[in-house]
Design an enzyme around this catalytic site. Structure first.
Site, short mmCIF file in Angstrom:
data_model
loop_
_atom_site.label_atom_id
_atom_site.label_comp_id
_atom_site.label_asym_id
_atom_site.label_seq_id
_atom_site.Cartn_x
_atom_site.Cartn_y
_atom_site.Cartn_z
N ASP A 1 -14.96 31.92 -2.64
CA ASP A 1 -14.42 33.21 -3.05
C ASP A 1 -12.92 33.14 -3.27
O ASP A 1 -12.22 32.39 -2.58
CB ASP A 1 -14.71 34.28 -1.99
CG ASP A 1 -16.18 34.63 -1.89
OD1 ASP A 1 -16.93 34.30 -2.83
OD2 ASP A 1 -16.58 35.24 -0.87
N PRO A 2 -12.38 33.94 -4.21
CA PRO A 2 -10.92 33.97 -4.41
C PRO A 2 -10.15 34.28 -3.12
O PRO A 2 -9.04 33.77 -2.93
CB PRO A 2 -10.73 35.08 -5.45
CG PRO A 2 -12.00 35.06 -6.24
CD PRO A 2 -13.08 34.75 -5.23
#
Length: 298
Positions: A48-49
């Site tokens: 995930d970012p």
């Protein structure tokens, strides 16, 4: 150019952006002046970012092992902040539930065995899983009520680190398909509270750890110095968690032709077939027969 570049992914960067960074570095080093001439590049597991840490990037023939990397076990450090649950189960979302309960350290430690071993888990609505052909996070962002099916996962180990009354930090070794955000949600709820993830760092993916990971700055510096090969781990580094099966030259050539070897004394299971120091194929041995799963053109 075949092998692995292990990024220490920074906060805010998506996994596909990590792949793009490696492609830019390859072009800067003269590998494929045109996009179509570049070696194949792919990542070995979405991060995930809002997460940081180990992001394996496969280059060339190593991309044939990217799927195997997706199936590998992972290790994460993560922090739960108690008192607020968000719709995304992390810092990015809006609050959807609140609680005044702040569990004591002893209560947190006592409950961890309930979340160790095989468990059933409901993935977050904000995830890349598909619902009727659409990504769950796209449906959730459109305001749709997204409910995903429970799925079995395995938490191999779960330990409690620092805690301060408001937050607690954990280390979890997990099977493929495990969502740490869901694990955090369920731990908080089991403690009579709610919570969300404020820090998520992947410290191991398959055989790769932070010890072999490099920053984007290091990647750029190496590309500018025309020394990207110094950042490249060999293809076989992605196979370090399975045994090698040494081959004679004639056997190696037979596997390259897709033939089945017979009469091997190796135990049943997966191996990487090796001619000298050169990986020939990922193979499976069954009843003395060796069959190619993925061949390498090296």
């Amino acid at each position: 150019m075949h092998g692995w570049i292990i990024l220490d992914k920074p906060l805010g960067l998506g996994s596909t952006q990590g792949v793009s960074a490696v492609k830019r570095a390859l072009r800067a080093c003269g590998y494929g002046p045109k996009l179509r001439d570049l070696p194949k590049v792919g990542h070995g597991g979405t991060l995930d970012p809002l997460a940081t840490g180990v992001l394996p990037i496969a280059v060339g023939e190593a991309t044939k092992l990217a799927g195997r990397m997706l199936d590998s076990d992972k290790v994460y450090d993560f922090t739960i902040r108690f008192g607020v649950e968000t719709d995304t189960l992390d810092l990015e979302g809006r609050a959807v539930a609140e609680s005044d309960v702040r569990p004591a350290r002893a209560a947190i430690a006592e409950i961890l065995p309930r979340f160790t071993g095989p468990i059933d888990q409901v993935p977050p609505a904000y995830s890349a899983l598909k619902v009727d052909g659409a990504r769950a996070y796209d449906l959730a962002r459109q305001g749709n009520d997204v409910t995903l099916a429970t799925r079995p996962v395995t938490i191999h180990a779960l330990t409690l680190g620092a805690s301060d009354g408001e937050s607690a930090t954990f280390t979890a070794s997990v099977s493929k398909g495990t969502y740490i955000r869901s694990l955090a949600r369920d731990i908080a709820r089991a403690l009579g509270s709610v919570g969300h993830v404020t820090m998520l760092r992947r410290v191991k993916a398959g055989p790769f750890t932070l010890d072999s990971a490099i920053s984007l700055d290091k990647l750029d510096e190496s590309a500018k110095a025309q020394a990207l090969e110094h950042c490249l781990l060999p293809l076989r580094a992605g196979l370090d968690d399975i045994p090698a099966l040494p081959l004679e030259p004639g056997q190696a050539e037979a596997l390259r032709q897709g033939k089945v070897l017979t009469g091997t004394a190796a135990h049943d299971g997966h191996y990487f077939a090796l001619e000298g120091d050169t990986p020939v194929a990922l193979v499976v041995v069954s009843d003395g027969m060796v069959r190619v799963v993925r061949g390498f053109n090296l």
